[in-house]
Each structure stands twice: as structure tokens, then as C-alpha cells.
Scaffold this active site. Sequence first.
Site, short mmCIF file in Angstrom:
data_model
loop_
_atom_site.label_atom_id
_atom_site.label_comp_id
_atom_site.label_asym_id
_atom_site.label_seq_id
_atom_site.Cartn_x
_atom_site.Cartn_y
_atom_site.Cartn_z
N ASP A 136 -5.82 -5.47 -4.79
CA ASP A 136 -4.71 -6.43 -4.81
C ASP A 136 -5.25 -7.83 -4.53
OD1 ASP A 136 -1.41 -6.00 -4.62
OD2 ASP A 136 -2.11 -7.92 -3.84
N LYS A 164 3.97 -0.60 -14.27
CA LYS A 164 5.30 -1.26 -14.28
C LYS A 164 5.39 -2.22 -15.46
CE LYS A 164 6.60 -3.91 -10.68
NZ LYS A 164 7.12 -3.65 -9.36
N ASP A 190 -8.33 -10.33 -8.17
CA ASP A 190 -7.34 -10.58 -9.23
C ASP A 190 -7.66 -9.63 -10.39
OD1 ASP A 190 -5.91 -11.56 -11.36
OD2 ASP A 190 -6.35 -13.66 -10.93
N TRP A 223 2.02 2.99 -2.53
CA TRP A 223 1.54 3.92 -3.57
C TRP A 223 0.23 4.56 -3.11
CZ3 TRP A 223 2.46 2.72 -9.46
CH2 TRP A 223 3.83 2.53 -9.68
N GLY A 271 0.76 -1.24 0.00
CA GLY A 271 0.00 0.00 0.00
C GLY A 271 0.79 1.30 0.00
N ASP A 287 1.40 -1.20 -10.20
CA ASP A 287 2.78 -1.60 -9.86
C ASP A 287 2.83 -3.13 -9.77
OD1 ASP A 287 5.42 -1.29 -9.02
OD2 ASP A 287 4.89 -1.07 -6.91
N1 SAM Z 1 2.67 -0.62 -5.24
C1 SAM Z 1 2.70 -1.49 -4.06
C2 SAM Z 1 3.12 -0.65 -2.88
O1 SAM Z 1 3.56 0.46 -3.12
O2 SAM Z 1 2.99 -1.10 -1.75
C3 SAM Z 1 3.62 -2.67 -4.26
C4 SAM Z 1 3.08 -3.67 -5.24
S1 SAM Z 1 3.95 -5.19 -5.22
C5 SAM Z 1 5.44 -4.76 -6.01
C6 SAM Z 1 3.14 -6.11 -6.45
C7 SAM Z 1 1.75 -6.55 -6.08
O3 SAM Z 1 1.12 -7.09 -7.23
C8 SAM Z 1 1.68 -7.65 -5.03
O4 SAM Z 1 1.07 -7.16 -3.87
C9 SAM Z 1 0.83 -8.74 -5.69
O5 SAM Z 1 -0.09 -9.34 -4.80
C10 SAM Z 1 0.10 -7.93 -6.76
N2 SAM Z 1 -0.44 -8.75 -7.85
C11 SAM Z 1 0.23 -9.62 -8.65
N3 SAM Z 1 -0.63 -10.20 -9.51
C12 SAM Z 1 -1.86 -9.67 -9.27
C13 SAM Z 1 -3.15 -9.88 -9.84
N4 SAM Z 1 -3.33 -10.74 -10.84
N5 SAM Z 1 -4.19 -9.17 -9.34
C14 SAM Z 1 -4.01 -8.31 -8.31
N6 SAM Z 1 -2.83 -8.07 -7.72
C15 SAM Z 1 -1.76 -8.75 -8.20
#
Ligand code: SAM
Length: 303
Positions: free
Chosen positions: A78, A159, A94, A55, A53, A119
Site C-alpha cells: 500500500d 475493485k 505505489d 483483507w 489490512g 481493493d
Molecule cells: N483492502 C483494505 C483493507 O481491507 O483494509 C482496504 C483498502 S482501502 C479501501 C484502499 C487503499 O488503496 C488505501 O489504503 C490507499 O492507500 C490504497 N491505494 C490507493 N492508490 C494506491 C496506489 N497507487 N498504490 C498503492 N496503494 C494505493
Amino acid sequence: MGRSSKDKRDIYYRLAKEDGWRARSAFKLMQIDEQFQLLQGVSKVVDLCAAPGSWSQYLSRQLRTEESSSKGKIVAVDLQAMAPIEGVIQLQGDITKESTANEIVSHFSGEKADLVVCDGAPDVTGLHDVDEYIQAQLVLAALNITTHVLKEGGAFVCKVFRGKDVTLLYSQLKVFFTEVVVAKPRSSRNSSIEAFVVCQNYKQPEGYVPNMSNPLLDHKYDEDFNQLEGPNRVIVPFIACGDLSAYDSDKTYPLQMEGKEYTYHDPVQPPINPPYKDACDRKKGKLGETDSSKTEHKDLPQP
Ligand code: SAM
């Protein structure tokens, strides 16, 4: 290794804890925002793949000023549960699923978002082609959601992994946005293929009907695509964000810096129920043994 060693190796990890951010990623959005003035005139934002969280924290801190808090809306999504953040609507789902897209859209009844950020990162396998493929799927899922919720003229930041097939992705983004730039914030390690596409001025192509059941990467990544030149190939500008005075994310810094006393800080928000928790509990013998748990877990990720 002492608990401060990561603080030494990763200056942004350490600064994140000191400044109250849940993740070092906050600095990436901050540096992109400083470069592109993303949040100017913005009040409604969707934060995709938002956990833990940081961002959303940044968006909330920037957008929820006293006079604007009533107009603003931040919807964060997420797969993982997220601890609450003031002023942020949180959904667990998802982003590749139509039901998640519909849920996000339902929070924008009659309104549109000014900005969508994503992200998202899959759990990397270390097999680069697979990781790049799954990452590109996430980008297209995020783009699909964006076509439902973003207002005309709005922006999308996402990203990407700059792998060999990324040019195809840029061309797809250029269909929807008049400006597409690749940004590399200084807080993102040079050694990482991660970068962020900053897409501005959303313009839905004539006749295009937003549809979550659009195929994602059913297109064939043709070997010949990267051989194309000139107008047949889209080369998007690349911008490094964060000037040279910003900390270098690939460098190790001493704990004692600029005459400031070093104090160790715990992470701001540990993950609520991470997927590796079950494996860690089994390793500590907290859960009953099952057939699958009899395997030794040598390289469990640390929370
Ligand atoms: N921007 C976030 C922050 O600032 O705290 C960090 C994000 S982290 C690098 C990547 C996130 O992508 C993870 O929490 C993961 O659960 C989520 N993620 C990956 N595949 C996903 C999907 N299909 N649907 C939702 N979230 C997904």
C-alpha cells in the site's frame, strides 16, 4: 451525534470492530470467497492496496493453518504504512510504479502467486468521471503487476467502479482470463458504484510479454464502444454475493440486536500516519502556521 451512531448506521463497520477486523472491507472479501471458493488450494497471495489490512487479516486467518503456514506467502502493498500482521510481508509503495512491481516480484523468486487481490481506491474527488478514470488506472496497474506474478490458471479479484466505460475494462480482462464475473457483495452498499471483478483461470496470451511500462489508459474511451452488441461487446455476468440472511449494508440496525447486549468497540487499528493527520494537527494548532495552513479546514475527514 454520539460515538455509537455510526455503529447504528453501518452494521458492517460495527461487526468489523466486534470481530477484530481493521476495516469493514473484510466482509467483502469474505462474501466473495464464500461465493467463489477463492482460497481453495491457494497458498500464495498478493494483496494490493492493502491498508489498513483487513483483507490481509482475512487471508492470514484463512491460509495460515498449522499445517500450511510454512508453504503460505502473503505479500501486501500500500501507499500507506500498515501495522504488522502475522505472516504477512508488507511493502510500502505505489502500485502504478515499476519499482513496486519489481519489489513484489522479488518476493516470489522462482515462484508464482495463486491469487492476486486488489481493493485499491483513490482518494475520491466527487467528480465521477475523474474518480472512475483513476480507479480504472489502478485496476490496470494491478493487472500489470498480476501478469508478472500470477501462475497460469490463477485468479485475480479487483475493485472496479461500474461507470459507463467499464465494458472496455471487462474486455481487457477477458484477454487474460477465461472467466470474468462482476460480484457485488452484500456488505458493499447498493448506493455505491463499487463492485469486484472476479477473474479466474489466468492464461497469458501467446506472445504477450509482461511489462510494467505498458501504457495504462492511453486507449481512447470511444463513445461508440457502448453501442456495440453481441459478440462485439463483452457482457460479463453479474453475481450478488452473500444471501438474504446477510446484513443489508444500506440499512440502519438497532444497537440492541437479537437479544445481544450492545457494547461500544474502538476501531481495531487506527491509521498509522494518514495523509489528513497533518491537516488535523494544524487545525488543533499543534503545528506551526504556514501560508497554506492559514486556510480554514472545514470538512476534514475523521480518522
Ligand atoms: N483492502 C483494505 C483493507 O481491507 O483494509 C482496504 C483498502 S482501502 C479501501 C484502499 C487503499 O488503496 C488505501 O489504503 C490507499 O492507500 C490504497 N491505494 C490507493 N492508490 C494506491 C496506489 N497507487 N498504490 C498503492 N496503494 C494505493
